[in-house]
Every structure is written in structure tokens, then in C-alpha cells.
Design an enzyme around this catalytic site. Structure first.
Site, PDB file in Angstrom:
ATOM      1  N   THR A   7       0.841  -1.207   0.000  1.00  0.00           N
ATOM      2  CA  THR A   7       0.000   0.000   0.000  1.00  0.00           C
ATOM      3  C   THR A   7       0.876   1.258   0.000  1.00  0.00           C
ATOM      4  O   THR A   7       0.381   2.367   0.103  1.00  0.00           O
ATOM      5  CB  THR A   7      -0.917   0.025   1.248  1.00  0.00           C
ATOM      6  OG1 THR A   7      -0.074  -0.129   2.407  1.00  0.00           O
ATOM      7  CG2 THR A   7      -1.920  -1.104   1.217  1.00  0.00           C
ATOM      8  N   GLY A   8       2.175   1.053  -0.119  1.00  0.00           N
ATOM      9  CA  GLY A   8       3.112   2.177  -0.043  1.00  0.00           C
ATOM     10  C   GLY A   8       3.283   2.906  -1.369  1.00  0.00           C
ATOM     11  O   GLY A   8       2.764   2.489  -2.424  1.00  0.00           O
ATOM     12  N   ASP A 174      19.095  -1.141  -7.488  1.00  0.00           N
ATOM     13  CA  ASP A 174      19.510   0.229  -7.742  1.00  0.00           C
ATOM     14  C   ASP A 174      18.788   0.546  -9.040  1.00  0.00           C
ATOM     15  O   ASP A 174      19.177   0.039 -10.096  1.00  0.00           O
ATOM     16  CB  ASP A 174      21.024   0.342  -7.918  1.00  0.00           C
ATOM     17  CG  ASP A 174      21.436   1.785  -8.124  1.00  0.00           C
ATOM     18  OD1 ASP A 174      20.754   2.481  -8.911  1.00  0.00           O
ATOM     19  OD2 ASP A 174      22.408   2.240  -7.518  1.00  0.00           O
ATOM     20  N   HIS A 175      17.712   1.326  -8.962  1.00  0.00           N
ATOM     21  CA  HIS A 175      16.855   1.416 -10.148  1.00  0.00           C
ATOM     22  C   HIS A 175      17.578   2.049 -11.342  1.00  0.00           C
ATOM     23  O   HIS A 175      17.157   1.879 -12.476  1.00  0.00           O
ATOM     24  CB  HIS A 175      15.528   2.123  -9.828  1.00  0.00           C
ATOM     25  CG  HIS A 175      15.617   3.614  -9.766  1.00  0.00           C
ATOM     26  ND1 HIS A 175      16.094   4.286  -8.672  1.00  0.00           N
ATOM     27  CD2 HIS A 175      15.299   4.570 -10.669  1.00  0.00           C
ATOM     28  CE1 HIS A 175      16.050   5.581  -8.906  1.00  0.00           C
ATOM     29  NE2 HIS A 175      15.570   5.789 -10.115  1.00  0.00           N
ATOM     30  N   ASP A 232      21.878   9.363  -0.631  1.00  0.00           N
ATOM     31  CA  ASP A 232      20.688   9.168  -1.463  1.00  0.00           C
ATOM     32  C   ASP A 232      21.047   8.906  -2.928  1.00  0.00           C
ATOM     33  O   ASP A 232      20.393   8.106  -3.597  1.00  0.00           O
ATOM     34  CB  ASP A 232      19.799  10.420  -1.359  1.00  0.00           C
ATOM     35  CG  ASP A 232      18.457  10.249  -2.054  1.00  0.00           C
ATOM     36  OD1 ASP A 232      17.803   9.213  -1.813  1.00  0.00           O
ATOM     37  OD2 ASP A 232      18.070  11.133  -2.841  1.00  0.00           O
ATOM     38  N   HIS A 237      23.519   5.379  -7.122  1.00  0.00           N
ATOM     39  CA  HIS A 237      23.323   5.658  -8.549  1.00  0.00           C
ATOM     40  C   HIS A 237      24.573   6.234  -9.231  1.00  0.00           C
ATOM     41  O   HIS A 237      24.940   5.822 -10.327  1.00  0.00           O
ATOM     42  CB  HIS A 237      22.170   6.636  -8.768  1.00  0.00           C
ATOM     43  CG  HIS A 237      20.919   6.263  -8.023  1.00  0.00           C
ATOM     44  ND1 HIS A 237      20.489   4.966  -7.889  1.00  0.00           N
ATOM     45  CD2 HIS A 237      19.995   7.017  -7.380  1.00  0.00           C
ATOM     46  CE1 HIS A 237      19.358   4.947  -7.194  1.00  0.00           C
ATOM     47  NE2 HIS A 237      19.038   6.186  -6.876  1.00  0.00           N
TER      48      HIS A 237
HETATM   49  C1  BG6 Z   1      16.040   7.904  -5.797  1.00  0.00           C
HETATM   50  C2  BG6 Z   1      16.323   8.963  -4.774  1.00  0.00           C
HETATM   51  O1  BG6 Z   1      16.798   6.765  -5.545  1.00  0.00           O
HETATM   52  O2  BG6 Z   1      16.352   8.414  -7.086  1.00  0.00           O
HETATM   53  C3  BG6 Z   1      15.532  10.219  -5.059  1.00  0.00           C
HETATM   54  O3  BG6 Z   1      15.967   8.470  -3.486  1.00  0.00           O
HETATM   55  C4  BG6 Z   1      15.756  10.682  -6.481  1.00  0.00           C
HETATM   56  O4  BG6 Z   1      15.849  11.252  -4.158  1.00  0.00           O
HETATM   57  C5  BG6 Z   1      15.586   9.531  -7.462  1.00  0.00           C
HETATM   58  O5  BG6 Z   1      14.822  11.696  -6.758  1.00  0.00           O
HETATM   59  C6  BG6 Z   1      16.010   9.943  -8.858  1.00  0.00           C
HETATM   60  O6  BG6 Z   1      15.659   8.929  -9.751  1.00  0.00           O
HETATM   61  P1  BG6 Z   1      15.284   9.243 -11.270  1.00  0.00           P
HETATM   62  O7  BG6 Z   1      15.019   7.916 -11.872  1.00  0.00           O
HETATM   63  O8  BG6 Z   1      14.065  10.135 -11.234  1.00  0.00           O
HETATM   64  O9  BG6 Z   1      16.458   9.956 -11.852  1.00  0.00           O
END
Ligand code: BG6
Length: 484
Positions: A7-8, A174-175, A232, A237
């Protein structure tokens, strides 16, 4: 698939739309099952309405027919669960058994933790204690960031989850690694004979990686106050992008071969002592300013931020990879909130010609640049010099451009990552040694800043960061490329 934190915010914004995207692309097994779990008590029908709302609001692909929707959502169910109560997992186990029988899923179980980081360890261990990890099929744990708060906490967390899952079963997200153009970096590098011979300190002057955002801290101050831009964005990233740009070619296109090469980059990344930090790393915090003609508040005026907060919302750094390929090449990184535009891009600046024979009207020739655009624009520009049409010797920069997402939508990072986790492909997830080396690099920086609050610089919201970030490059006669 058991989705903790159903639900998050992450589930609503990213995970349900990603599952729907995969479903539409026929990338999910015909008999998959998703059990959403959350603290709230919710009927299955309220849950399915929430999933629909999330797909309609945040999805890149729309629901075409009611029949399609009914089919898709028939794979979902919901259970309310207090994740800190071991007894509560019995009901989850019973539901998992029911669904497995119903769908014949062969006991393959994927647990996705989209929950508060302090719950990662306890949930992993309750999964084991409750018997949810005892299965004849495979079991996997997908875990969101942040993985720890520093090296010590990351080690503790790792030990906790490794009691329930083996390293090959852990998928640390790590998206950025799911982004099309981040994955494209290795293809651009290793599938083009044009670039590879030039990809070294003989030909490259410097590398710049910028991840700028227009948003401020929004409603995330409680998390962000303790994280700051260093934890962060940089620890994960930014370092991941450095690894992709600077790694050696892997011996084979196999998960561990690729991850081995990536981790070598982190091993060669120069670590700064606390004393060296001010010379190489700048941190900033945004003050009140203007974004697209609207006044916006400074960080300290944002809700839930301490009025004397020292949290950085911007980091710029000059880094070095001390190996044969990269010795002497500065790698500049920069990330911040409330900057003039949302964009992530990598600029490779090539060295100047050994002898100038052509000039432009200002008497200087611009360098060749390779710009890799990560998001929101995806693509690549190669900036070269050529004669201005109709002149004899006025040389101007020309750009050869490729757009990856013009006229077609590319899959969201989470779609790729979900799919890979289901397939058991962990190439684009972070291995434990990457995480631990990243913290070893970051921890002394954090300590230096905590011990020296006066190192915090300030910048106006809507600007490219504090002036100190420009000075960092001027020492080497470089400047940031603010490409749009
Ligand atoms: C997240 C951070 O991992 O990546 C956020 O916690 C940041 O603070 C975000 O806004 C940025 O991701 P993207 O895909 O929008 O560049």
C-alpha cells in the site's frame, strides 16, 4: 510473489504499473500470483481498486478493456500483516500455500521488500523462521535501497538477510541499473570499434556525470534529513554509472563476469581521507530561489526539515580511478535537488588536437564530446567540429544525435528489474562487495562533513549549485557542460 509494502508509495508509483507493463508484454507466466501485504486492513476489492488507480495514474500503458483488467487482477490478493509479529506470518504462509496449489507455481517464491529499511533485516529473518523460505522451488529476495546507512549497518543487515537467503538469491535494487541507457553504456562501449580504442587516459580529458533534479525534498524530509545527497544518490546511482562507464570489458556477457569488472572499478576508485575531502568534494544546500518563475522555499523551510539543518541537497566531486586506463583522468560527478532541469547525462570530453590548425571565430576549437543521455531524454550525441557551410575556415561544433525514446516509449526501469528478478538474472542488481566498497568510499566523506559543518555551501534554488562546484573544475581548466 509476495509484495511487502503493497500500500506504499513505491508500489503505487512503480511496482504495480511495472507488473502491468510486463503482463501486457506477456512477460509474466500465465499462472503467476501476487500477494500484496501491508499494515492496513483492506478487503481484496479495495486492494484491487487501489492497484487499478495506481496503474491508471502512474502507468505508461493503459488498460484497454474490462476483460483485460479482470484477467490481470484475478492474479492478485491482499493480506494485512504486522511484519514485526512472527505469528502473523502463519496466515501469510497459509495463503501462499493456497495460491501455489491454485496456480501450480511449483513453489517458486519471490519476496519483494518495498518497506522501511529498518524492517529489511527482521522481515528476512521472520520469512525464514516462519517457514516461508522452505520451498521446493526457488526463493528470492528483492530489496530496495538504502542498503544500510554506513558500512557497519550495511554489514549487519547483510548478515541478517544472509541467514535466510544466499547471495545469489538476493536482488539489491539500484533502479538506475534498470534504465535503458545505463544498460546501453556497455553496448555503446563494447560493440563499437570506434570508441573502445579511445576509451582511456590517452584520449579522454575528463568525464562528467550529472544527475540534476528540479524537485526539492517534497514529503521525504524524514528520510532525507538523515540521508542527504551523498547517501541518497552518490553511494548508489552515481557510483553505479561510474562503474558502467569505466569498467574493463568483461570476459563473457555473464552476470558474475560483468559484476567482477564493475567491482574492480570501485577497488581502484581513490578514497579520500577526511582531510582531503574539502579539496575534492563540495556539498551544498538549496536556499530560496525561483524555478520557472515561481518562488520556491529553501531546504530549511521545507516541512519536517530542521531550521538549522546541515543536510546536503547537492554534491559535486572530482574523483580518480587509479588504474592504467584512467590514471590522471578526472571524473566529475554532480547531483542535486532544485536545479534548473531534470536530467541525467554523462559527458565524455576528448582531448584537444595535438596541434591546432583550424580555429573558430573566437580563436578556439571546442573539444569532441560524447554525450550519453540517461533520462528523461534517452540517447546519445557526438559533438564534432566541421566547417561552417559557405565559409573557408570557420570551424563550428556539429552534433550527431541518436534518440532512444523518440516516437516510442521504452520500458520503465522497474519493468526490466522485476523481469530480471523473476528470471533470476542478477546482472543489473548490486552485489554485496559493490555495496560494501561503496560505503567504504562514502563513510570518510560523511565523517569529514559531520566533523566540519562549515564545509556546507549554499546555492539558490533553480541554479546549477554553489560556485564552489565550478571552482572544483577550474583548477584543471575544465568546466561543467550544462547540456540540455
Ligand atoms: C532515488 C532517490 O533513488 O532516485 C531520489 O531516493 C531521487 O531522491 C531519485 O529523486 C532519482 O531517480 P530518477 O530515476 O528520477 O532519476
Amino acid at each position: 510473489m509476495v509484495l511487502f509494502g503493497a500500500t506504499g508509495d513505491l508500489a503505487k508509483r512503480k511496482l504495480f504499473p511495472a507488473l502491468f507493463g510486463l503482463y501486457k508484454a506477456k512477460k509474466l507466466h500465465a499462472d503467476f500470483r501476487v500477494i500484496g501485504s501491508g499494515r492496513s486492513v483492506m478487503s481484496d476489492s479495495d486492494f484491487t481498486a487501489m492497484v487499478r488507480h495506481s496503474i491508471e495514474t502512474f502507468g505508461r500503458i493503459s488498460i484497454d478493456t474490462e476483460e483485460e483488467w479482470t484477467q490481470f487482477i484475478s492474479h492478485f490478493s491482499y493480506i494485512s500483516l504486522d511484519v514485526m509479529n512472527l505469528q502473523a506470518y502463519n496466515a501469510l504462509l497459509a495463503l501462499v500455500h493456497t495460491k501455489e496449489k491454485e496456480a501450480g507455481t511449483a513453489g517458486n517464491r519471490l519476496f519483494y521488500l518495498a518497506i522501511a529499511p529498518n524492517l529489511f533485516g527482521p522481515v528476512a529473518s521472520y520469512l525464514k523462521q516462519s517457514g516461508l523460505t522452505d520451498t521446493n522451488g526457488w526463493k528470492r529476495l528483492v530489496i530496495e535501497k538504502p542498503f544500510g546507512h554506513d558500512l557497519a549497518s550495511a554489514e549487519e543487515l547483510n548478515q541478517q538477510i544472509q541467514q535466510a537467503f544466499d547471495e545469489e538469491e538476493i536482488f539489491r535494487i539500484d533502479h538506475y541499473l534498470g534504465k535503458e541507457m545505463v544498460q546501453n553504456i556497455e553496448v555503446i562501449r563494447f560493440a563499437n570499434s570506434l570508441f573502445e580504442p579511445l576509451w582511456n587516459n590517452t584520449h579522454i580529458s575528463n568525464i562528467q556525470i550529472t544527475a540534476s533534479e528540479t524537485v526539492g525534498v517534497e514529503e521525504r524530509a524524514v528520510y532525507y534529513e538523515n540521508a542527504g545527497a551523498l547517501r541518497d544518490m552518490v553511494q548508489n546511482h552515481m557510483l553505479q554509472m561510474i562503474m558502467m562507464v569505466c569498467m574493463e570489458p568483461p570476459s563473457r556477457l555473464k552476470t558474475e563476469a560483468i559484476r567482477d569488472e564493475k567491482v574492480k572499478v570501485l577497488r581502484s576508485l581513490r578514497r579520500y581521507s577526511e582531510d582531503e575531502v574539502p579539496k575534492y568534494i563540495v556539498r551544498g544546500q538549496y536556499r530560496e530561489g525561483s524555478m520557472q518563475n515561481h518562488k520556491v522555499a529553501g531546504y530549511r523551510e521545507e516541512p519536517n526539515v530542521k531550521p538549522d539543518s546541515l543536510t546536503e541537497t547537492f554534491v559535486a566531486a572530482k574523483l580518480f580511478i587509479d588504474n592504467f586506463r584512467w590514471a590522471g583522468v578526472p571524473i566529475y560527478i554532480r547531483t542535486g535537488k532544485r536545479m534548473p532541469r531534470k536530467s541525467t547525462e554523462i559527458v565524455i570530453q576528448f582531448k584537444e588536437m595535438p596541434q591546432g590548425i583550424f580555429f573558430n571565430k573566437n580563436g578556439v576549437l571546442g573539444p569532441n564530446l560524447l554525450i550519453i543521455r540517461i533520462n528523461p531524454m534517452e540517447g546519445m550525441d557526438l559533438v564534432l567540429n566541421a566547417k561552417k557551410p559557405g565559409t573557408d575556415d570557420d570551424v563550428v561544433p556539429i552534433s550527431m544525435s541518436f534518440c532512444n525514446n523518440c516516437g516510442q516509449e521504452t520500458p520503465e526501469a522497474y519493468e526490466r528489474l522485476f523481469y530480471d528478478a523473476i528470471q533470476g538474472d542478477s546482472t543489473f542488481f548490486t552485489r554485496w562487495d559493490e555495496v560494501s566498497l561503496a560505503w567504504k568510499f562514502v563513510d570518510p566523506i560523511r565523517r569529514a562533513w559531520d566533523n566540519h559543518p562549515e564545509t556546507l555551501c549554499y546555492y539558490e534554488a533553480g541554479s546549477f549549485g554553489p560556485v564552489e562546484s565550478e571552482k572544483l573544475l577550474q583548477q584543471e581548466q575544465h568546466n561543467w557542460w550544462n547540456v540540455s
